[in-house]
Design a protein around this motif. Structure first.
Motif, short mmCIF file in Angstrom:
data_model
loop_
_atom_site.label_atom_id
_atom_site.label_comp_id
_atom_site.label_asym_id
_atom_site.label_seq_id
_atom_site.Cartn_x
_atom_site.Cartn_y
_atom_site.Cartn_z
N ARG A 163 -47.42 8.86 -28.02
CA ARG A 163 -47.52 7.46 -27.59
C ARG A 163 -48.91 6.89 -27.85
NH1 ARG A 163 -44.36 9.27 -23.18
NH2 ARG A 163 -46.20 9.43 -21.86
N VAL A 164 -49.94 7.69 -27.58
CA VAL A 164 -51.31 7.25 -27.80
C VAL A 164 -51.57 6.99 -29.28
CG1 VAL A 164 -53.75 7.97 -27.71
CG2 VAL A 164 -52.25 8.36 -25.74
N ARG A 165 -50.99 7.84 -30.14
CA ARG A 165 -51.19 7.71 -31.58
C ARG A 165 -50.17 6.77 -32.24
NH1 ARG A 165 -54.97 10.94 -33.55
NH2 ARG A 165 -55.61 12.82 -32.42
N GLY A 166 -49.23 6.24 -31.45
CA GLY A 166 -48.24 5.31 -32.00
C GLY A 166 -47.21 5.98 -32.87
N LYS A 167 -46.91 7.26 -32.62
CA LYS A 167 -45.93 7.99 -33.43
C LYS A 167 -44.57 7.95 -32.77
CE LYS A 167 -48.92 11.27 -35.84
NZ LYS A 167 -49.03 12.65 -36.32
N GLY A 168 -43.53 8.09 -33.60
CA GLY A 168 -42.17 8.14 -33.09
C GLY A 168 -41.86 9.48 -32.47
N GLU A 169 -40.74 9.54 -31.74
CA GLU A 169 -40.37 10.77 -31.02
C GLU A 169 -40.13 11.93 -31.96
OE1 GLU A 169 -36.57 12.17 -28.40
OE2 GLU A 169 -37.47 10.25 -27.83
N LYS A 170 -39.62 11.66 -33.16
CA LYS A 170 -39.28 12.74 -34.11
C LYS A 170 -40.42 13.05 -35.08
CE LYS A 170 -35.06 13.09 -32.56
NZ LYS A 170 -34.62 14.29 -31.81
N GLU A 171 -41.47 12.26 -35.06
CA GLU A 171 -42.59 12.50 -35.98
C GLU A 171 -43.37 13.75 -35.56
OE1 GLU A 171 -44.94 9.14 -37.73
OE2 GLU A 171 -43.95 8.01 -36.14
N PRO A 172 -43.67 14.63 -36.53
CA PRO A 172 -44.41 15.84 -36.18
C PRO A 172 -45.87 15.55 -35.87
CG PRO A 172 -44.10 15.71 -38.55
CD PRO A 172 -43.30 14.58 -37.96
N LEU A 173 -46.43 16.38 -35.00
CA LEU A 173 -47.85 16.27 -34.67
C LEU A 173 -48.66 17.22 -35.55
CD1 LEU A 173 -47.72 16.28 -30.75
CD2 LEU A 173 -48.16 14.32 -32.23
N GLY A 174 -49.93 16.91 -35.72
CA GLY A 174 -50.83 17.79 -36.46
C GLY A 174 -51.16 19.03 -35.65
N ALA A 175 -51.72 20.02 -36.33
CA ALA A 175 -52.04 21.30 -35.68
C ALA A 175 -52.99 21.12 -34.50
CB ALA A 175 -52.65 22.26 -36.71
N LEU A 176 -54.02 20.29 -34.66
CA LEU A 176 -54.98 20.08 -33.58
C LEU A 176 -54.32 19.43 -32.36
CD1 LEU A 176 -57.88 20.37 -32.63
CD2 LEU A 176 -58.39 18.14 -33.66
N ASP A 177 -53.43 18.46 -32.61
CA ASP A 177 -52.72 17.82 -31.51
C ASP A 177 -51.84 18.82 -30.77
OD1 ASP A 177 -53.82 15.33 -31.98
OD2 ASP A 177 -52.20 14.68 -33.30
N LYS A 178 -51.18 19.70 -31.53
CA LYS A 178 -50.32 20.72 -30.91
C LYS A 178 -51.15 21.67 -30.06
CE LYS A 178 -46.47 21.72 -32.14
NZ LYS A 178 -45.13 21.45 -31.53
N ILE A 179 -52.33 22.04 -30.56
CA ILE A 179 -53.20 22.95 -29.82
C ILE A 179 -53.70 22.30 -28.54
CG2 ILE A 179 -55.48 24.07 -29.88
CD1 ILE A 179 -54.92 24.69 -32.85
N VAL A 180 -54.06 21.01 -28.62
CA VAL A 180 -54.51 20.28 -27.43
C VAL A 180 -53.39 20.24 -26.39
CG1 VAL A 180 -55.16 18.01 -26.54
CG2 VAL A 180 -56.24 18.89 -28.61
N ALA A 181 -52.17 19.94 -26.83
CA ALA A 181 -51.03 19.87 -25.92
C ALA A 181 -50.78 21.22 -25.25
CB ALA A 181 -49.79 19.41 -26.66
N SER A 182 -50.85 22.30 -26.03
CA SER A 182 -50.63 23.64 -25.48
C SER A 182 -51.76 24.04 -24.54
CB SER A 182 -50.52 24.67 -26.61
OG SER A 182 -49.31 24.49 -27.32
N THR A 183 -52.98 23.60 -24.83
CA THR A 183 -54.11 23.88 -23.96
C THR A 183 -53.90 23.24 -22.59
OG1 THR A 183 -55.65 24.03 -25.82
CG2 THR A 183 -56.60 23.58 -23.65
N VAL A 184 -53.44 22.01 -22.60
CA VAL A 184 -53.14 21.30 -21.35
C VAL A 184 -52.03 22.03 -20.60
CG1 VAL A 184 -52.21 19.17 -20.35
CG2 VAL A 184 -53.89 19.05 -22.19
N GLY A 185 -50.96 22.39 -21.30
CA GLY A 185 -49.85 23.09 -20.67
C GLY A 185 -50.25 24.42 -20.08
N GLY A 186 -51.03 25.20 -20.83
CA GLY A 186 -51.45 26.51 -20.35
C GLY A 186 -52.37 26.44 -19.15
#
Length: 261
Positions: A155-178
């Motif tokens: 949502r912050v990056r203005g991407k659609g629900e099905k659009e893939p995220l970059g590796a860094l974004d995925k790592i940030v999301a997993s860091t928050v989750g962990g």
């Protein structure tokens, strides 16, 4: 720190180092951690992926789908592989407590054989219900929070629900989750206490002879208060972040690669 709740981080590092330097930090690695690591990941990824895919196709929110997938995968891996391996790793780490009686602690192989001879599979799976609660809340929270963070990033990056995220974004999301998933540290402390090898003179006289999740909770709270239930949460945040990056972000790339093949 979960097993030795009176120790600070520095004292814990010092006591582990005293067991054998760098090698002391790898207690329980061979064979128990190897067995656990080579089996629990497959159980988690397969189960969580199937549940997550089915719930997503049913129109469930991605964060809730991740929560359900993680909870189911966590329970599956606990009962399939983690009960006896966490029991034996904890035995490896805490058996030194028996040295307080003046006796030489047995090897974990000897401990395993003795427990199996006396109590069978139930004995080597001691504390498995606490492990299941921990893993259910662990991976439900890790995957749920990680997917929620991914949605927020989209949502912050203005991407659609099905659009893939970059590796860094995925790592940030997993860091928050962990990191957020460590709210359940009391369950981990309870699990460690239930699987501890402290006995006889090495054990507290107030420690219940037959430990259940509730009786262990009451015992830890009576001895160490609320702070005791959160001992070891700082290093566990690091562990949670690393595991979530591997089992959520990296696993997503592996699944996408397999799907292409």
């Amino acid at each position: 720190m979960a097993a030795n709740r009176s120790q600070s981080m520095f004292q814990a590092l010092k006591s582990i180092s005293a067991r054998g330097g760098v090698v002391g930090f790898y207690q329980g690695l061979i064979p128990w951690a190897w067995i656990e690591a080579s089996t629990k990941g497959a159980v988690l990824v397969f189960t969580a992926s199937e549940v997550e895919d089915v719930t997503l196709r049913a129109g469930v929110n991605p964060a809730f789908a991740g929560l359900l997938g993680g909870m189911t995968g966590g329970i599956a891996q606990a009962y399939a592989t983690m009960g006896f391996t966490t029991c034996m790793k904890t035995a490896e780490i805490t058996r030194a407590k028996t040295a307080a009686t003046g006796a030489k602690p047995p090897s974990t192989w000897a401990v395993f054989a003795d427990i199996y001879r006396r109590e069978g599979l139930a004995g080597v799976n001691k504390g498995v219900n606490a492990v299941a609660v921990r893993q259910c809340t662990n991976w439900g929270s890790r995957m749920g929070f990680a997917r929620l963070a991914e949605d927020t990033i989209r949502r912050v990056r203005g991407k659609g629900e099905k659009e893939p995220l970059g590796a860094l974004d995925k790592i940030v999301a997993s860091t928050v989750g962990g990191a957020l998933a460590t709210w359940n540290q009391p369950i981990e402390v309870i699990r460690v206490e239930m699987q501890s090898m402290a006995k006889g003179a090495a054990a507290d006289a107030n420690r219940p002879a037959k430990l259940t999740i509730l009786s262990t909770l009451k015992y830890i709270y009576s001895q160490n208060g609320i702070k005791g239930l959160y001992r070891g949460v700082t290093p566990r945040i690091g562990l949670g972040v690393w595991q979530t990056i591997c089992m959520v972000s990296f696993a997503d790339y592996v699944k996408a690669w397999i799907a292409q093949k």
